[in-house]
Design a protein around this motif. Structure first.
Motif, PDB file in Angstrom:
ATOM      1  N   GLU A  12       1.029  -1.390  -0.002  1.00 40.08           N
ATOM      2  CA  GLU A  12       0.377   0.261  -0.037  1.00 40.08           C
ATOM      3  C   GLU A  12       1.121   1.411   0.133  1.00 40.08           C
ATOM      4  O   GLU A  12       0.691   2.780  -0.906  1.00 40.08           O
ATOM      5  N   VAL A  13       1.872   1.131   0.756  1.00 40.60           N
ATOM      6  CA  VAL A  13       2.700   2.529   0.511  1.00 40.60           C
ATOM      7  C   VAL A  13       3.651   2.372  -0.026  1.00 40.60           C
ATOM      8  O   VAL A  13       3.613   3.189  -1.054  1.00 40.60           O
ATOM      9  N   THR A  14       4.515   1.633  -0.750  1.00 43.83           N
ATOM     10  CA  THR A  14       5.423   1.927  -1.598  1.00 43.83           C
ATOM     11  C   THR A  14       5.266   1.011  -3.186  1.00 43.83           C
ATOM     12  O   THR A  14       5.567   1.322  -4.479  1.00 43.83           O
ATOM     13  N   ASP A  15       3.826   0.700  -3.390  1.00 44.93           N
ATOM     14  CA  ASP A  15       3.520  -0.546  -4.284  1.00 44.93           C
ATOM     15  C   ASP A  15       4.666  -1.525  -4.972  1.00 44.93           C
ATOM     16  O   ASP A  15       4.980  -1.577  -5.783  1.00 44.93           O
ATOM     17  N   VAL A  16       5.305  -2.397  -4.115  1.00 41.48           N
ATOM     18  CA  VAL A  16       6.260  -3.146  -4.222  1.00 41.48           C
ATOM     19  C   VAL A  16       5.767  -4.450  -3.647  1.00 41.48           C
ATOM     20  O   VAL A  16       5.064  -4.831  -2.650  1.00 41.48           O
ATOM     21  N   ASN A  17       5.772  -5.620  -4.026  1.00 39.37           N
ATOM     22  CA  ASN A  17       5.195  -6.964  -3.704  1.00 39.37           C
ATOM     23  C   ASN A  17       6.671  -7.520  -2.862  1.00 39.37           C
ATOM     24  O   ASN A  17       7.350  -7.685  -3.826  1.00 39.37           O
ATOM     25  N   ILE A  18       6.888  -7.845  -1.563  1.00 41.77           N
ATOM     26  CA  ILE A  18       7.707  -8.246  -1.092  1.00 41.77           C
ATOM     27  C   ILE A  18       8.462  -9.953  -1.356  1.00 41.77           C
ATOM     28  O   ILE A  18       8.770 -10.171  -1.604  1.00 41.77           O
ATOM     29  N   PHE A  19       6.885 -10.451  -2.031  1.00 36.85           N
ATOM     30  CA  PHE A  19       6.774 -11.844  -2.142  1.00 36.85           C
ATOM     31  C   PHE A  19       7.790 -12.009  -4.135  1.00 36.85           C
ATOM     32  O   PHE A  19       7.758 -13.166  -4.046  1.00 36.85           O
ATOM     33  N   GLU A  20       7.831 -10.970  -4.906  1.00 38.28           N
ATOM     34  CA  GLU A  20       7.994 -11.310  -5.745  1.00 38.28           C
ATOM     35  C   GLU A  20       9.198 -11.608  -6.185  1.00 38.28           C
ATOM     36  O   GLU A  20       9.935 -11.681  -5.034  1.00 38.28           O
ATOM     37  N   LYS A  21       9.715 -12.636  -6.944  1.00 38.64           N
ATOM     38  CA  LYS A  21      10.772 -13.296  -6.862  1.00 38.64           C
ATOM     39  C   LYS A  21      12.323 -12.587  -7.657  1.00 38.64           C
ATOM     40  O   LYS A  21      11.920 -13.410  -9.184  1.00 38.64           O
ATOM     41  N   THR A  22      12.623 -11.798  -6.840  1.00 31.64           N
ATOM     42  CA  THR A  22      13.413 -11.192  -8.267  1.00 31.64           C
ATOM     43  C   THR A  22      15.058 -10.643  -6.907  1.00 31.64           C
ATOM     44  O   THR A  22      14.447 -10.182  -5.009  1.00 31.64           O
ATOM     45  N   ARG A  23      16.036 -10.553  -7.669  1.00 31.08           N
ATOM     46  CA  ARG A  23      16.926  -9.317  -6.617  1.00 31.08           C
ATOM     47  C   ARG A  23      17.440  -8.284  -7.013  1.00 31.08           C
ATOM     48  O   ARG A  23      17.631  -7.478  -6.224  1.00 31.08           O
ATOM     49  N   ARG A  24      16.248  -7.410  -7.326  1.00 23.65           N
ATOM     50  CA  ARG A  24      15.885  -5.970  -7.415  1.00 23.65           C
ATOM     51  C   ARG A  24      15.919  -5.028  -5.992  1.00 23.65           C
ATOM     52  O   ARG A  24      15.811  -5.726  -5.227  1.00 23.65           O
ATOM     53  N   ASP A  26      15.104  -2.655  -4.910  1.00 21.55           N
ATOM     54  CA  ASP A  26      13.371  -2.678  -4.085  1.00 21.55           C
ATOM     55  C   ASP A  26      13.120  -3.314  -3.333  1.00 21.55           C
ATOM     56  O   ASP A  26      12.408  -3.612  -2.311  1.00 21.55           O
ATOM     57  N   VAL A  27      13.033  -4.352  -3.470  1.00 23.25           N
ATOM     58  CA  VAL A  27      12.483  -5.791  -3.099  1.00 23.25           C
ATOM     59  C   VAL A  27      12.875  -5.860  -2.051  1.00 23.25           C
ATOM     60  O   VAL A  27      12.870  -5.781  -1.323  1.00 23.25           O
ATOM     61  N   VAL A  28      14.314  -6.448  -2.423  1.00 20.77           N
ATOM     62  CA  VAL A  28      15.171  -6.820  -1.596  1.00 20.77           C
ATOM     63  C   VAL A  28      15.056  -5.640  -0.095  1.00 20.77           C
ATOM     64  O   VAL A  28      15.034  -6.147   1.124  1.00 20.77           O
ATOM     65  N   GLU A  29      15.102  -4.400  -0.297  1.00 22.92           N
ATOM     66  CA  GLU A  29      15.697  -3.212   1.019  1.00 22.92           C
ATOM     67  C   GLU A  29      13.913  -3.971   1.799  1.00 22.92           C
ATOM     68  O   GLU A  29      13.758  -3.223   2.556  1.00 22.92           O
ATOM     69  N   LEU A  30      12.567  -3.788   0.823  1.00 23.28           N
ATOM     70  CA  LEU A  30      11.681  -3.827   1.562  1.00 23.28           C
ATOM     71  C   LEU A  30      11.407  -4.928   2.099  1.00 23.28           C
ATOM     72  O   LEU A  30      10.606  -5.193   3.562  1.00 23.28           O
ATOM     73  N   ARG A  31      12.145  -6.038   1.452  1.00 21.66           N
ATOM     74  CA  ARG A  31      11.805  -7.537   2.553  1.00 21.66           C
ATOM     75  C   ARG A  31      12.828  -7.429   3.508  1.00 21.66           C
ATOM     76  O   ARG A  31      12.448  -7.406   4.966  1.00 21.66           O
ATOM     77  N   SER A  32      13.625  -6.491   3.644  1.00 24.19           N
ATOM     78  CA  SER A  32      14.554  -6.160   5.295  1.00 24.19           C
ATOM     79  C   SER A  32      13.282  -5.337   6.491  1.00 24.19           C
ATOM     80  O   SER A  32      13.828  -5.654   7.379  1.00 24.19           O
ATOM     81  N   VAL A  33      12.266  -4.545   5.645  1.00 28.02           N
ATOM     82  CA  VAL A  33      11.334  -4.046   6.625  1.00 28.02           C
ATOM     83  C   VAL A  33      10.521  -5.740   7.465  1.00 28.02           C
ATOM     84  O   VAL A  33      10.554  -5.738   8.800  1.00 28.02           O
ATOM     85  N   ALA A  34      10.450  -5.987   6.108  1.00 29.56           N
ATOM     86  CA  ALA A  34       9.252  -7.182   7.048  1.00 29.56           C
ATOM     87  C   ALA A  34      10.177  -7.292   7.756  1.00 29.56           C
ATOM     88  O   ALA A  34       9.750  -8.744   9.256  1.00 29.56           O
ATOM     89  N   THR A  35      11.670  -7.943   7.124  1.00 26.47           N
ATOM     90  CA  THR A  35      12.488  -9.358   8.371  1.00 26.47           C
ATOM     91  C   THR A  35      11.977  -8.635   9.863  1.00 26.47           C
ATOM     92  O   THR A  35      12.820  -9.578  10.993  1.00 26.47           O
TER      93      THR A  35
END
Length: 122
Positions: A12-24, A26-35
């Motif tokens: 909702e905040v960033t329009d990025v899906n952290i479950f996307e299978k990628t090493r981009r 933006d996705v990696v950094e936002l996964r770190s927030v969840a972790t």
């Protein structure tokens, strides 16, 4: 809080899906927030966090989780989207209070809850 709820908030905040299978980045950094949230706020073990990612179709090992947590402060410092997600999910001033409340929830009495409400409203 489940990782699905965290992922929805981040989306909702960033329009990025952290479950996307990628090493981009933006996705990696936002996964770190969840972790970070699951480890530091919810107090889950690396195995439990890994299992939550796996349930959502993403295989992440404990070494990746450790790397993510070690770099979290750098991501937060330089990434605006990480800062936004952090503010929506984690207020550093409340992390210790949340942990205390969750640990002591079974010991709460009506009087203690009333005192907490008074403090929160002042």
């Amino acid at each position: 809080m489940k990782i699905e709820t965290i992922a929805n908030t981040i989306k909702e905040v960033t329009d990025v899906n952290i479950f996307e299978k990628t090493r981009r980045r933006d996705v990696v950094e936002l996964r770190s927030v969840a972790t970070y949230y699951l480890r530091k706020v919810a107090g889950l073990k690396y195995r439990q966090i890994s299992d939550q990612y796996k349930r959502n179709g993403l295989r992440i090992h404990h070494a990746t989780l450790i790397h993510s947590l070690n770099n979290y402060d750098i991501y937060k410092k330089y990434s605006e989207s990480v800062q936004k997600a952090h503010l929506c999910l984690i207020d550093d001033n409340l992390v210790d209070a949340r942990k205390y409340i969750l640990r002591n929830m079974s010991k709460m009495t009506a009087d203690k809850i009333e005192k907490i409400e008074q403090i929160m409203h002042n």
